[in-house]
Scaffold this motif. Structure first.
Motif, PDB file in Angstrom:
ATOM      1  N   TYR A 162       0.830  -1.210   0.000  1.00  0.00           N
ATOM      2  CA  TYR A 162       0.000   0.000   0.000  1.00  0.00           C
ATOM      3  C   TYR A 162       0.866   1.262   0.000  1.00  0.00           C
ATOM      4  O   TYR A 162       0.583   2.230  -0.722  1.00  0.00           O
ATOM      5  N   ASN A 163       1.918   1.249   0.795  1.00  0.00           N
ATOM      6  CA  ASN A 163       2.808   2.415   0.849  1.00  0.00           C
ATOM      7  C   ASN A 163       3.455   2.681  -0.508  1.00  0.00           C
ATOM      8  O   ASN A 163       3.654   3.839  -0.893  1.00  0.00           O
ATOM      9  N   LEU A 164       3.791   1.609  -1.227  1.00  0.00           N
ATOM     10  CA  LEU A 164       4.362   1.788  -2.561  1.00  0.00           C
ATOM     11  C   LEU A 164       3.352   2.469  -3.482  1.00  0.00           C
ATOM     12  O   LEU A 164       3.694   3.402  -4.219  1.00  0.00           O
ATOM     13  N   CYS A 173      -8.849   3.158  -8.185  1.00  0.00           N
ATOM     14  CA  CYS A 173      -8.682   1.753  -8.585  1.00  0.00           C
ATOM     15  C   CYS A 173      -7.234   1.530  -8.999  1.00  0.00           C
ATOM     16  O   CYS A 173      -6.656   2.310  -9.749  1.00  0.00           O
ATOM     17  N   PHE A 174      -6.662   0.467  -8.471  1.00  0.00           N
ATOM     18  CA  PHE A 174      -5.263   0.131  -8.734  1.00  0.00           C
ATOM     19  C   PHE A 174      -5.015  -1.282  -8.241  1.00  0.00           C
ATOM     20  O   PHE A 174      -5.839  -1.880  -7.533  1.00  0.00           O
ATOM     21  N   ASP A 234      -4.077  -2.950 -15.549  1.00  0.00           N
ATOM     22  CA  ASP A 234      -2.700  -2.899 -16.051  1.00  0.00           C
ATOM     23  C   ASP A 234      -2.537  -1.995 -17.266  1.00  0.00           C
ATOM     24  O   ASP A 234      -1.427  -1.625 -17.631  1.00  0.00           O
ATOM     25  N   GLN A 235      -3.635  -1.595 -17.899  1.00  0.00           N
ATOM     26  CA  GLN A 235      -3.536  -0.728 -19.081  1.00  0.00           C
ATOM     27  C   GLN A 235      -3.773   0.748 -18.744  1.00  0.00           C
ATOM     28  O   GLN A 235      -3.872   1.585 -19.651  1.00  0.00           O
ATOM     29  N   PRO A 248       2.204  -1.249 -15.699  1.00  0.00           N
ATOM     30  CA  PRO A 248       2.484  -0.077 -14.873  1.00  0.00           C
ATOM     31  C   PRO A 248       3.167  -0.453 -13.566  1.00  0.00           C
ATOM     32  O   PRO A 248       3.332  -1.629 -13.231  1.00  0.00           O
ATOM     33  N   ALA A 249       3.533   0.563 -12.804  1.00  0.00           N
ATOM     34  CA  ALA A 249       4.343   0.358 -11.599  1.00  0.00           C
ATOM     35  C   ALA A 249       3.595  -0.339 -10.480  1.00  0.00           C
ATOM     36  O   ALA A 249       4.227  -0.865  -9.555  1.00  0.00           O
TER      37      ALA A 249
END
Length: 415
Positions: free
Chosen positions: A107-109, A122-123, A228-229, A392-393
């Motif tokens: 979560y911190n990242l 959303c992630f 992811d997009q 993505p990261a």
């Protein structure tokens, strides 16, 4: 026991399969098979194992030793080619509150990456090996976490993980939906049910970069949305102004919605699934009610490409499902990518832009690029690479686990 490699291995014959032992909760490797673990690769394959506990069961947490008894780590056991997924290197047990501590780190990242904002809720919170939780996927949609287990060990830990998710400070997760009916290995015979472990359904609209999306985590693909997009959709938005856009394999219409916000002249979304086409329409209506620039087509992608007139579109997105889901399918997968891209090269307008992707983990970046290059050569068109894209990261790749890189993409200009 010490975690180090002393270089002196006993001489032992490899047996046809792992021998059984009474050493409770301990798996011992064959001589020399500890090398990848010492490099922090989290997978231990069946061919590396010398002995298994006599009473071992699917999903057990086990301690892994090298042949001489040095502790290599602790992980989850399962039947199959990958027999152990290491969770903690150099330890003979998991630390207290292990899952919560790993979730806090993840979560911190995401917070550092700037993904947790008023205009973006959303992630991906957990990306398996990339977040040092092999076998676990967690996507966040507002106050709902959608969890997928890809290993029996994570399946058995699901309630502990769900509880830990609700304890994350500032995350405000109220609902945890478990969706693993199709992701767990069939040999495990676990019969999982898709269900709410905590909370219940209270709406399914999430926001990505200021755009609204209906997320169908109950019946949709994966966790309901292809997060992811996200960055690639935002890049497409910058190319869309004044363009006639074709979004193939549209699913939820993510690229279409971004193209509309980017000022596209018109957008056609194509998917063989009528349900996906309806979901795309719903997402367009959420963001651009009454806008006549968009049209959906519930039709086979290859047929649509073959039948459509040349020079109709000057921006095409090809984001198909995985053509090669395992190594045995690589050859046919590459044929599929060549065929699909060749047809797009043939039909796209002069000066057009092509976004093309592969999400097949078995297809390497070089394989995909060669397939697209071959398609370009066969089409006779001049093609230039403008961008080389990836995941993505919030889908990080553990540097010791290159298999975690699965999404490949190219942005091409076709002369």
């Amino acid at each position: 026991m010490n975690y180090h490699k002393n270089g002196n291995h006993g001489r032992a014959q490899k047996s046809a399969g792992p021998r059984r032992t009474d050493e409770k909760g301990v798996i011992r490797l064959l001589p020399g098979k500890e090398e990848s673990v010492l490099r922090h690769h989290p997978w231990i394959f069946s061919g590396a194992i010398a002995t298994l506990p006599a009473d071992i069961e699917e999903g057990d947490t086990v301690t892994v030793l090298d042949y001489e008894g040095n502790v290599l780590g602790t992980g989850h056991y399962q039947i199959g080619s990958i027999m152990v997924r290491i969770l903690e290197f150099g330890a003979d047990a998991l630390p207290d509150d292990f899952y919560f501590q790993r979730l806090i780190s993840a979560y911190n990242l995401r917070s550092t990456l700037g993904l947790i904002r008023e205009d973006n809720n959303c992630f991906r919170l957990v990306h398996g090996e990339g977040d040092f939780l092999p076998g676990l996927i967690v996507d966040i949609y507002g106050d709902t976490a959608v969890m997928q287990a890809h290993s029996p060990g994570m399946h058995f830990a699901r309630n502990e993980i769900a509880e830990a998710l609700t304890r994350l400070p500032e995350a405000r997760i109220r609902n945890v939906y478990y969706k693993s009916e199709t992701t767990l290995p069939y040999k495990a015979a676990l019969d999982p049910e898709n269900e709410y472990l905590i909370g219940s359904y209270d709406g399914n609209i999430a926001m990505e970069n200021g755009l609204l999306f209906n997320i169908d985590w109950l019946k949709g693909q994966k966790t309901g949305f292809f997060v992811d997009q996200r960055e690639n959709r935002r890049l497409l938005e910058k190319f869309a102004a004044g363009k006639t856009v074709l979004n193939m394999f549209c699913y939820t219409g993510g690229f279409s919605v971004y193209a509309m916000r980017g000022g596209a002249k018109s957008v056609d979304s194509v998917d063989s699934s009528a349900k996906a086409a309806a979901l795309t329409d719903a997402n367009i209506a959420l963001n651009f009610p009454g806008d006549s620039r968009h049209m959906t087509h519930a039709e086979d992608a290859f047929k649509y490409l073959a039948d459509m007139p040349a020079d109709k579109y000057d921006l095409i997105i090809l984001d198909p499902p995985a053509f090669a889901k395992h190594r045995g399918a690589i050859k046919n997968g590459l044929i599929g990518y060549r065929k699909l891209n060749a047809k797009a090269f043939e039909k796209i307008k002069s000066g057009g832009i092509l976004f093309t992707f592969s999400c097949s983990q078995a297809i390497t970046r070089d394989m995909f690029r060669m397939a697209v290059f071959t398609a370009a050569a066969r089409s006779g068109r001049k093609v230039r690479i403008l961008h080389q894209l990836s995941q993505p990261a919030d889908h990080p790749i553990d540097i010791s686990h290159p298999e975690g890189e699965y999404l490949k993409g190219l942005v091409l200009e076709v002369e």
